[in-house]
Design a protein around this motif. Structure first.
Motif, mmCIF file in Angstrom:
data_model
loop_
_atom_site.group_PDB
_atom_site.id
_atom_site.type_symbol
_atom_site.label_atom_id
_atom_site.label_comp_id
_atom_site.label_asym_id
_atom_site.label_seq_id
_atom_site.Cartn_x
_atom_site.Cartn_y
_atom_site.Cartn_z
ATOM 1 N N CYS A 99 12.708 8.726 15.695
ATOM 2 C CA CYS A 99 11.500 9.444 16.124
ATOM 3 C C CYS A 99 11.904 10.700 16.896
ATOM 4 O O CYS A 99 12.817 10.666 17.735
ATOM 5 C CB CYS A 99 10.645 8.570 17.032
ATOM 6 S SG CYS A 99 10.121 7.028 16.278
ATOM 7 N N VAL A 100 11.178 11.770 16.631
ATOM 8 C CA VAL A 100 11.515 13.064 17.234
ATOM 9 C C VAL A 100 11.280 13.069 18.744
ATOM 10 O O VAL A 100 10.510 12.251 19.265
ATOM 11 C CB VAL A 100 10.666 14.206 16.594
ATOM 12 C CG1 VAL A 100 11.066 14.408 15.140
ATOM 13 C CG2 VAL A 100 9.175 13.924 16.755
ATOM 14 N N PRO A 101 11.938 14.008 19.441
ATOM 15 C CA PRO A 101 11.664 14.182 20.870
ATOM 16 C C PRO A 101 10.165 14.342 21.117
ATOM 17 O O PRO A 101 9.458 14.958 20.302
ATOM 18 C CB PRO A 101 12.439 15.462 21.218
ATOM 19 C CG PRO A 101 13.597 15.461 20.264
ATOM 20 C CD PRO A 101 13.023 14.890 18.987
ATOM 21 N N PRO A 146 0.820 -1.220 0.000
ATOM 22 C CA PRO A 146 0.000 0.000 0.000
ATOM 23 C C PRO A 146 0.853 1.269 0.000
ATOM 24 O O PRO A 146 2.015 1.241 0.422
ATOM 25 C CB PRO A 146 -0.782 -0.122 1.307
ATOM 26 C CG PRO A 146 0.094 -0.941 2.195
ATOM 27 C CD PRO A 146 0.800 -1.921 1.296
ATOM 28 N N ASP A 147 0.282 2.331 -0.474
ATOM 29 C CA ASP A 147 0.907 3.648 -0.300
ATOM 30 C C ASP A 147 0.754 4.053 1.155
ATOM 31 O O ASP A 147 -0.365 4.244 1.631
ATOM 32 C CB ASP A 147 0.186 4.684 -1.179
ATOM 33 C CG ASP A 147 0.688 4.623 -2.610
ATOM 34 O OD1 ASP A 147 1.864 4.256 -2.817
ATOM 35 O OD2 ASP A 147 -0.106 4.930 -3.525
ATOM 36 N N LEU A 148 1.880 4.173 1.832
ATOM 37 C CA LEU A 148 1.797 4.566 3.240
ATOM 38 C C LEU A 148 2.045 6.065 3.362
ATOM 39 O O LEU A 148 2.958 6.601 2.728
ATOM 40 C CB LEU A 148 2.838 3.797 4.066
ATOM 41 C CG LEU A 148 2.676 2.276 4.087
ATOM 42 C CD1 LEU A 148 3.763 1.644 4.958
ATOM 43 C CD2 LEU A 148 1.299 1.885 4.608
ATOM 44 N N PRO A 149 1.264 6.753 4.165
ATOM 45 C CA PRO A 149 1.484 8.189 4.344
ATOM 46 C C PRO A 149 2.766 8.429 5.133
ATOM 47 O O PRO A 149 3.210 7.582 5.907
ATOM 48 C CB PRO A 149 0.264 8.620 5.160
ATOM 49 C CG PRO A 149 -0.097 7.405 5.948
ATOM 50 C CD PRO A 149 0.190 6.243 5.029
ATOM 51 N N VAL A 150 3.359 9.546 4.908
ATOM 52 C CA VAL A 150 4.472 9.974 5.759
ATOM 53 C C VAL A 150 3.916 10.335 7.133
ATOM 54 O O VAL A 150 2.888 11.005 7.237
ATOM 55 C CB VAL A 150 5.187 11.182 5.109
ATOM 56 C CG1 VAL A 150 6.069 11.894 6.124
ATOM 57 C CG2 VAL A 150 6.000 10.721 3.901
ATOM 58 N N ILE A 151 4.571 9.839 8.164
ATOM 59 C CA ILE A 151 4.196 10.214 9.529
ATOM 60 C C ILE A 151 5.195 11.269 9.996
ATOM 61 O O ILE A 151 6.397 10.980 10.151
ATOM 62 C CB ILE A 151 4.236 8.990 10.472
ATOM 63 C CG1 ILE A 151 3.317 7.864 9.953
ATOM 64 C CG2 ILE A 151 3.859 9.400 11.897
ATOM 65 C CD1 ILE A 151 1.846 8.186 9.922
ATOM 66 N N ASP A 152 4.707 12.446 10.189
ATOM 67 C CA ASP A 152 5.594 13.546 10.545
ATOM 68 C C ASP A 152 6.312 13.231 11.856
ATOM 69 O O ASP A 152 5.680 12.821 12.842
ATOM 70 C CB ASP A 152 4.764 14.829 10.686
ATOM 71 C CG ASP A 152 5.658 16.053 10.787
ATOM 72 O OD1 ASP A 152 6.714 16.086 10.118
ATOM 73 O OD2 ASP A 152 5.301 16.975 11.552
ATOM 74 N N GLY A 153 7.625 13.364 11.834
ATOM 75 C CA GLY A 153 8.394 13.104 13.043
ATOM 76 C C GLY A 153 9.131 11.780 13.027
ATOM 77 O O GLY A 153 9.880 11.467 13.951
ATOM 78 N N ASN A 203 22.256 6.403 9.810
ATOM 79 C CA ASN A 203 21.840 7.697 10.351
ATOM 80 C C ASN A 203 21.899 8.801 9.288
ATOM 81 O O ASN A 203 21.089 9.722 9.294
ATOM 82 C CB ASN A 203 22.730 8.064 11.541
ATOM 83 C CG ASN A 203 22.177 9.264 12.299
ATOM 84 O OD1 ASN A 203 21.047 9.220 12.779
ATOM 85 N ND2 ASN A 203 22.953 10.333 12.373
ATOM 86 N N ASP A 204 22.853 8.661 8.372
ATOM 87 C CA ASP A 204 23.021 9.700 7.338
ATOM 88 C C ASP A 204 21.969 9.622 6.235
ATOM 89 O O ASP A 204 21.828 10.560 5.446
ATOM 90 C CB ASP A 204 24.412 9.572 6.684
ATOM 91 C CG ASP A 204 25.522 9.948 7.663
ATOM 92 O OD1 ASP A 204 25.200 10.555 8.710
ATOM 93 O OD2 ASP A 204 26.694 9.608 7.394
ATOM 94 N N THR A 205 21.282 8.514 6.139
ATOM 95 C CA THR A 205 20.344 8.334 5.016
ATOM 96 C C THR A 205 18.887 8.307 5.464
ATOM 97 O O THR A 205 18.011 7.879 4.715
ATOM 98 C CB THR A 205 20.674 7.038 4.250
ATOM 99 O OG1 THR A 205 20.715 5.950 5.188
ATOM 100 C CG2 THR A 205 22.012 7.137 3.545
ATOM 101 N N LEU A 206 18.617 8.748 6.697
ATOM 102 C CA LEU A 206 17.236 8.750 7.198
ATOM 103 C C LEU A 206 16.343 9.635 6.327
ATOM 104 O O LEU A 206 16.739 10.737 5.937
ATOM 105 C CB LEU A 206 17.209 9.261 8.643
ATOM 106 C CG LEU A 206 17.734 8.281 9.703
ATOM 107 C CD1 LEU A 206 18.078 9.013 10.988
ATOM 108 C CD2 LEU A 206 16.732 7.159 9.946
ATOM 109 N N SER A 207 15.156 9.127 6.057
ATOM 110 C CA SER A 207 14.243 9.863 5.184
ATOM 111 C C SER A 207 12.804 9.496 5.549
ATOM 112 O O SER A 207 12.506 8.341 5.875
ATOM 113 C CB SER A 207 14.527 9.489 3.724
ATOM 114 O OG SER A 207 13.485 9.956 2.900
ATOM 115 N N ALA A 208 11.911 10.457 5.486
ATOM 116 C CA ALA A 208 10.530 10.238 5.933
ATOM 117 C C ALA A 208 9.757 9.289 5.027
ATOM 118 O O ALA A 208 8.786 8.664 5.451
ATOM 119 C CB ALA A 208 9.800 11.582 6.022
ATOM 120 N N ASP A 209 10.187 9.166 3.793
ATOM 121 C CA ASP A 209 9.377 8.409 2.834
ATOM 122 C C ASP A 209 9.900 6.984 2.604
ATOM 123 O O ASP A 209 9.603 6.367 1.594
ATOM 124 C CB ASP A 209 9.298 9.163 1.503
ATOM 125 C CG ASP A 209 10.686 9.371 0.898
ATOM 126 O OD1 ASP A 209 11.696 8.936 1.520
ATOM 127 O OD2 ASP A 209 10.769 9.982 -0.183
#
Lengths: 408, 408
Positions: free
Chosen positions: B46-48, B16-23, B145-151
């Protein structure tokens, strides 16, 4: 229904020579209950004075004949006893018609043999949920009664087979105060086998004299250590029945004799192993010994969890010494376990200890053991003195073949 | 190891197309833990402010990373969180070395991401009992860590696969006071699946704001109704972990919102069904509904007994509407049952009622349903108001092929 023509590779070389048990006669007939071209009903006739003990499935959906037998155990032994068993149809989950069919068979057996209905024990094994064509059986009862013979126990073993690939018989003798007592019996069962009796029918006969209460106690204990320690597929049938009939014709009282107890245990263990060896699709006989559990019940829980694990059983089929799956099965069993005190052996090879692979472990050693058709797995929990031994077989394509096609 | 090249016939048409989860951001790498030519490590950042809830295997032989995660749940959320997962080796039953390997990975992840070690959650999945070559993983942490991406959530889903034949993702949205909250997650798992989490890793992310205690309560309840109601082979892994991370970045408080609860449940159910649909060798998805039990727990016990029965599962594989085996499974489950009040449906066809085959039953109707790849079995116990639904798959030659050869 799948044609099952190949005898299990784990079968004994031959059906054993069973001794005649004085006071018991057998006959069989081809009644056409479901199968054609083979016998499917057996009658055993026991002389007056015969005491009968039994154990049965604990299923909440027991078949009509099981409920009938359970109600009759412990009745007076003056008038002898009859055992009438058909294969091809289990008369299980057949509602009121099931009770009526059982009753018709009991009454017809009583009439043909002259034994009171209260002493007629029946069993049916085969397909569940289809009406039992009991008229085909009752029509044969005169013929069955007329052909009773002391030397036909092997024929009886054959008549009660369903998916079994070979008949199962065993015997033992013991010496009580210088006189010989004989025990001989037979069993059927190859799938739907698990503790609490599984799809098994077992009939054991002895010429010992022993009162019903004592015989029941011995039977229940021996069953717990034998038939209730085997599993083929974790499934429990609605029809499992084990009867032990003591004719008393030897004149020897076996009531508190440890030799008799041991001999009865041996016969049951032999038959239980033969049932596992005929496990549907089995190519390996597997013995699982658990030691060091917190108690014996926990050891049995671990042992059966290992024996029933599809992942353990398929690994054995693949001759893979996959001790990680054994750890998994111990972990999920629900009985106490400590990952870091577990030790595991395949055959004589210590594979894992102290929560990890043994430093001396050479996989080739365990792998060589896995090639055998008698696999021994030992697990020591490192926690206490509880021990148990259970027996099972591997899970193979043969199991799928038999059960995806056969309407049992 | 068997080559598993064929995608399950029950797989969804596409990931499925998964939405980006902000953070939340993701990265993956091919570290060569065991597999070659594919990714095998994923990092989620995951953000603070992110709260983390989780459920884990109840195995007594849990893996080192499971024990580590369980100890960390409920910690302060100020510093964000990282999730680091490898496939190929489960680091389970690896003794002191297992703890050391987990610790090394946690420390390296903390160092690379700047997130405190107490907020680094790890998991390992794959072979049990072999030392985890953790250096191959720690060597890749800077790159991760250098290649983290939301999508890159879909990539993460792929990196944690073992015997899975397809990656598993699901998402849902809900409206809270006019603002949209998103939930998306992924799972791995195809064998060694049973209640109490099975061999599954599940990671779910949401931008909802919800405190840890509330998130944990929702997670535990939804897990009981979804992942703890599926079974492939009754085997329970040592490594099962489910984490739900709520970043709070939507600014919308979901604490007591029934819509959020329902959406989280839906995502978990979707993923749980996808795990069953990837059951090793599965050709049929099976839904078992039990009604009329004395209580819900009894209904679930009956349902799982049916779902775990090798005889029921092979009958389904053989497209045989063998309701006798369903009766057997109800009878052996241990929960209360009355043979004569049971009713059984295959699909919409009433097969059995009042302890016997229904008078209107036409086998062709049930047989037609069995041809479907979505089998529905319903059992009404006729005793009370207890209900449960469980899901499983059939037991086929494919299961034997995968597990007799693959060292999992």
């Amino acid at each position: 229904m799948a044609k099952i023509t190949k005898v299990s590779p784990l079968a004994p070389a031959a059906f054993p020579d069973l001794p005649v048990i004085d006071g018991v006669t057998f006959s069989t007939v081809a009644a056409g209950v479901k199968y054609t071209g083979r016998t499917d009903v057996m009658l055993a006739h026991c002389v007056p004075g015969t005491t009968i003990a039994g154990t049965f499935t604990r299923s909440a959906t027991r078949s009509a004949p099981v409920l009938d037998c359970q109600a009759k155990l412990g009745g007076p032994s003056d008038d002898g006893a009859a055992i009438l068993v058909n294969s091809g149809n289990s008369n299980a989950f057949t509602g009121r018609n099931g009770l009526a069919a059982t009753d018709a068979i009991v009454q017809a057996t009583a009439k043909a043999t002259g034994i009171p209905a209260a002493r007629v024990f029946t069993a049916s094994t085969g397909v569940i949920g289809e009406p039992l064509p009991f008229e085909r059986i009752t029509a044969k009862l005169s013929e069955l009664n007329d052909t009773l013979s002391a030397d036909r126990m092997a024929d009886a073993a054959r008549a009660i087979m369903t998916t079994d690939t070979y008949p199962k018989g065993a015997s033992a003798t013991c010496d009580i105060h210088g006189k010989e007592v004989k025990i001989a019996g037979f069993a059927k069962g190859s799938g739907m086998i698990a503790p609490d009796m599984a799809t098994m029918l077992v009939y054991i006969f002895t010429d010992a004299r022993i009162n019903q209460a004592a015989l029941q106690a011995l039977t229940s204990q021996a069953c717990d250590e034998t038939f209730n320690c085997i599993t083929v597929d974790s499934d429990t049938s609605t029809s499992d029945s084990l009867l032990v009939a003591a004719t008393g014709t030897s004149g020897v009282d076996a009531t508190s004799d440890p030799g008799f107890q041991a001999a009865l245990h041996d016969v049951m263990l032999d038959l239980a192993h033969q049932v596992v060896r005929d496990g549907e699709g089995a190519t390996k006989f597997v013995e699982i010994v658990v030691t060091g559990a917190v108690d014996n019940a926990s050891a049995k829980t671990h042992g059966l969890s290992i024996a029933n694990s599809p992942l353990v059983k398929t690994a054995i089929a693949g001759e893979d010494p996959n001790w990680g799956r054994v750890v998994m099965a111990v972990g999920k069993s629900g009985a106490p376990a400590d990952r870091d005190t577990l030790s595991i052996w395949f055959g004589d090879t210590l594979v894992a200890e102290n929560g990890w692979v043994s430093p001396d472990y050479v996989e080739a050693d365990a792998a060589a053991h896995m090639k055998s058709d008698h696999i021994r797995i030992r697990v020591d929990c490192g926690m206490g003195d509880g021990t148990a031994t259970v027996w099972t077989c591997d899970l193979t394509h043969g199991y799928i073949e038999i059960n995806a096609d056969y309407r049992s």
